[in-house]
Design a protein around this motif. Structure first.
Motif, short mmCIF file in Angstrom:
data_model
loop_
_atom_site.label_atom_id
_atom_site.label_comp_id
_atom_site.label_asym_id
_atom_site.label_seq_id
_atom_site.Cartn_x
_atom_site.Cartn_y
_atom_site.Cartn_z
N ILE A 1 2.02 6.71 -6.73
CA ILE A 1 0.99 7.68 -7.14
C ILE A 1 1.46 9.09 -6.80
O ILE A 1 1.37 10.02 -7.61
CB ILE A 1 -0.36 7.37 -6.44
N THR A 2 2.02 9.24 -5.59
CA THR A 2 2.50 10.56 -5.16
C THR A 2 3.55 11.08 -6.14
O THR A 2 3.51 12.25 -6.55
CB THR A 2 3.13 10.49 -3.76
N ALA A 3 4.49 10.19 -6.53
CA ALA A 3 5.57 10.62 -7.41
C ALA A 3 5.00 11.11 -8.74
O ALA A 3 5.34 12.20 -9.22
CB ALA A 3 6.54 9.46 -7.63
N VAL A 4 4.10 10.27 -9.31
CA VAL A 4 3.53 10.63 -10.62
C VAL A 4 2.72 11.93 -10.50
O VAL A 4 2.90 12.88 -11.28
CB VAL A 4 2.63 9.48 -11.13
N VAL A 5 1.86 11.98 -9.45
CA VAL A 5 1.01 13.16 -9.31
C VAL A 5 1.87 14.40 -9.00
O VAL A 5 1.59 15.48 -9.53
CB VAL A 5 -0.06 12.93 -8.22
N LEU B 1 0.84 -1.21 0.00
CA LEU B 1 0.00 0.00 0.00
C LEU B 1 0.87 1.26 0.00
O LEU B 1 0.60 2.21 -0.72
CB LEU B 1 -0.93 0.00 1.22
N THR B 2 1.94 1.23 0.83
CA THR B 2 2.83 2.39 0.89
C THR B 2 3.50 2.61 -0.46
O THR B 2 3.63 3.75 -0.92
CB THR B 2 3.92 2.16 1.96
N LEU B 3 3.90 1.51 -1.09
CA LEU B 3 4.56 1.60 -2.39
C LEU B 3 3.63 2.22 -3.43
O LEU B 3 4.01 3.13 -4.17
CB LEU B 3 4.98 0.19 -2.83
N PHE C 1 -1.60 11.56 0.80
CA PHE C 1 -1.49 10.11 0.61
C PHE C 1 -1.06 9.41 1.90
O PHE C 1 -1.50 8.30 2.18
CB PHE C 1 -0.53 9.80 -0.54
N VAL C 2 -0.21 10.10 2.64
CA VAL C 2 0.20 9.53 3.94
C VAL C 2 -1.05 9.35 4.82
O VAL C 2 -1.24 8.31 5.45
CB VAL C 2 1.22 10.45 4.64
#
Ligand code: ATP
Length: 609
Positions: free
Chosen positions: A286-290, A279-281, A323-324
């Motif tokens: 998603i965070t990186a892309v967004v 889930l963290t991955l 996201f966190v």
């Protein structure tokens, strides 16, 4: 990989099927938790929640301050140059002071929050453990015969700790994460709703992945809890029975079996970590892309003038945290059902039915006359009666031997005489009083049982004996030990009655333990003494001496001795033979030895040895 998943699923299935299930409604459990344990701390909890709400705002204030720094102090949009900063210096000082003030305030808020919640947690744990311990004292004896000690201990220690954490620390953390998620989403919408849509679009995708994984995560975490409690139970049982383990040289088997369980536990625990990591991955990816998209689009918006640099900075600061928070909220959600299983387990124990309802009549001054009048008794949950339609009378001062094959119902007679249970049919009277109307404390004062394997508690000899009556004087203790012929032995010890016995003290022999138990039972000078095969574990010489002691002690008291030995039985006034829950023979040694039946068979067997 497939085979591994299959094996893991089979293990989870086994653990979940293997153990009791705890059904119930979460809402009802939550209501009960609030009503019985938390409502008393409501102001503290409310205050902690308020402080948490305030504290949750902290990262957003710093994000908005960054926006202020970039747009109003550094004037990045206007093309930063050092001379401009000279002019802006007072504003910079203001920024620094505000930041410092905010930071100081939040450190204080966090400290208050932690203190409030840890304090409440300790109060909840105290109340729950105390209540559980009281419950354990009040529970009917049968509960302990049908439940493993380790599991009971795990309820009082482990489960209560889980409840403490979840009703306090985790609950607040969960609330803080939900709040931060809401505030964060609100803020980014406030800063730029178009850019925010990007996040709103990907969050459902994340939620979808989580929902797909959720059933597995849930089953896994319930299995872990159950396995934990199971291992606890097994360890406690095997440690208590270490003599048996050694006697049958099963140490290696125990080591292997524990390692196997531990290995299974580790497999499940690793799987739980794997789920969390996955889930963290996913959240990280998603965070990186967004983030990339946000920076790109943000800078584009800055170029066309619909957004400031400060806006983009604040956005980048807030977004990853969203996201966190989603991650934390989902993590708590996956565990919540397992936690309710724990809460329910504790409630199940608290709801177990208690000892028989105490009557009002005291047995003080009554004689030791015993009557069983058509008594039938089934243990809770059993169909077959342990004793069926049993009737007999014992006169005050009579000495009775109870005989019969294993499982015939002899110990059950003792359990009923101590009123650990009430019979479903028939009446039992002591001194003419129906036991159902008698005060249980009074019954156990006047009817004393000496178990087959006496339990010696840690403490001094005097303390162990005084367990029979905490108000007993040293003189009464000495009378009891003299009657049980333990006094001389105690006086030969260096510190006499203050000698430590039990786990931390000297080891007593089987005979000494029995004399100690007998002293404890005699402390109240009971009218009725129940002795369960007290001499069966002893060598012939000790047995003879104990029997002589008993002959003297039992003089004038009503006594019932469960025995397999003719030598003991022939010394008694009468013998009652039980077979398969029924009273099949009754009479003196001379009468029974002439009749066909169990007694004569045993007599012949023992004479032929
Ligand atoms: P033993 O000589 O082996 O001690 P006993 O004659 O004392 O046997 P009891 O212990 O009275 O026999 O048991 C009578 C019956 O009741 C047996 O079938 C036993 O399995 C059952 N029984 C005993 N204790 C319980 C209990 N706590 N719950 C359910 N059944 C029980």
């Amino acid at each position: 990989m497939k085979a591994r998943t299959r094996r893991l699923n089979a293990l989870i299935e086994r653990v979940l099927n293997d153990l009791e299930s705890y059904e119930g409604s979460m809402i009802a459990d939550l209501r009960r938790l609030w009503r019985e344990y938390l409502v008393g701390h409501r102001y503290r909890i409310l205050l902690a929640l308020t402080v948490t709400a305030v504290w949750s705002v902290f990262p957003f204030i710093t994000a908005m301050l960054t926006r202020f720094l970039v747009d109003q102090v550094l004037l990045v949009d206007a093309g930063y140059d050092p001379s401009m900063f000279e002019e802006q210096f007072p504003l910079f000082i203001r920024y620094a002071v505000i930041l410092f003030g905010v930071w100081g305030f939040f450190v204080l808020a966090n400290w208050t929050r932690n203190w409030l919640i840890l304090d409440t947690g300790q109060r909840v744990i105290y109340q729950l453990r105390k209540q559980l311990h009281e419950k354990l004292q009040d529970l009917h004896v049968g509960y302990f015969e049908t439940h493993e000690t380790g599991k009971i201990v795990s309820r009082v220690l482990d489960d209560v700790k889980v409840i403490q954490n979840w009703t306090t620390t985790y609950f607040l953390d969960f609330s803080a994460n939900v709040l931060r998620l809401i505030i964060g989403l609100g803020l980014i919408f406030f800063i730029n709703w178009k850019l925010s849509l990007l996040i709103v679009v990907v969050l459902p995708f994340y939620a979808y992945i989580y929902l797909r994984m959720r059933p597995n995560i849930r089953r896994n975490s319930i299995a872990i809890r159950r396995m934990n409690s199971n291992m606890y139970a097994l360890s406690a049982e095997r440690i208590a029975g270490v003599a048996v383990v050694k006697a049958f040289t099963q140490e290696k088997h125990e080591i292997r079996s524990f390692a196997k369980r531990m290995n299974n536990y580790v497999r499940l625990a690793l799987q739980a970590i794997l789920y969390a990591q996955q889930l963290t991955l996913i959240a990280g990816m998603i965070t990186a892309v967004v983030s990339g998209a946000v920076i790109y689009l943000g800078v584009t918006f800055v170029r066309v003038g619909t957004m400031s640099f400060g806006d983009v900075m604040a956005f980048i600061q807030i977004m990853p945290n969203l996201f966190v928070h989603v991650n934390a909220v989902t993590r708590y959600m996956t565990q919540i059902e397992a936690v309710f299983v724990v809460i329910r387990r504790v409630f199940y124990l608290l709801d177990e039915f208690e000892d028989v309802p105490p009557g009002k009549i005291s047995l003080d001054g009554m004689t030791g006359k015993i009557e069983f009048d058509h008594v039938t008794f089934r243990y809770p949950g059993q169909e077959k009666p342990a004793i069926e339609d049993v009737s007999f009378h014992i006169d005050p001062g009579e000495k009775i031997a109870l005989m019969g094959p294993s499982g015939a119902g002899k110990s059950t007679i003792f359990q009923l005489l101590c009123r650990f249970y009430d019979p479903q049919e028939g009446v039992i009277r002591i001194g003419g009083v129906d036991l159902v109307d008698a005060d249980t404390g009074s019954i156990r004062h006047h009817v004393r049982m000496v178990q087959q394997e006496p339990v010696v508690f840690s403490g001094t000899i005097a303390e162990n004996i005084a367990y029979g009556d905490l108000d007993a004087t040293p003189a009464q203790i000495m009378t009891a030990t003299t009657q049980a012929e333990l006094h001389d032995f105690v006086m030969s010890l260096p510190v006499k009655y203050e000698t430590e016995v039990g786990r931390n003290g000297i080891a007593l022999s089987g005979g000494q333990k029995q004399r100690l138990a007998l002293s404890t039972a005699l402390l109240t000078q009971p009218e009725v003494l129940l002795l369960d095969d007290t001499t069966s574990a002893l060598d012939a010489d000790t047995e003879r001496r104990i029997r002589e002691t008993l002959d003297r002690v039992l003089e004038g008291r009503t006594s019932i001795i469960i025995t397999q030995r003719i030598a003991t039985a022939r010394n008694c006034d009468r013998i009652l033979v039980f077979e398969n829950g029924k009273l099949t023979q009754e009479g003196t040694h001379d009468e029974l030895r002439k009749r066909d039946g169990f007694y004569r068979r045993i007599l012949e067997q023992q004479e032929s040895i």
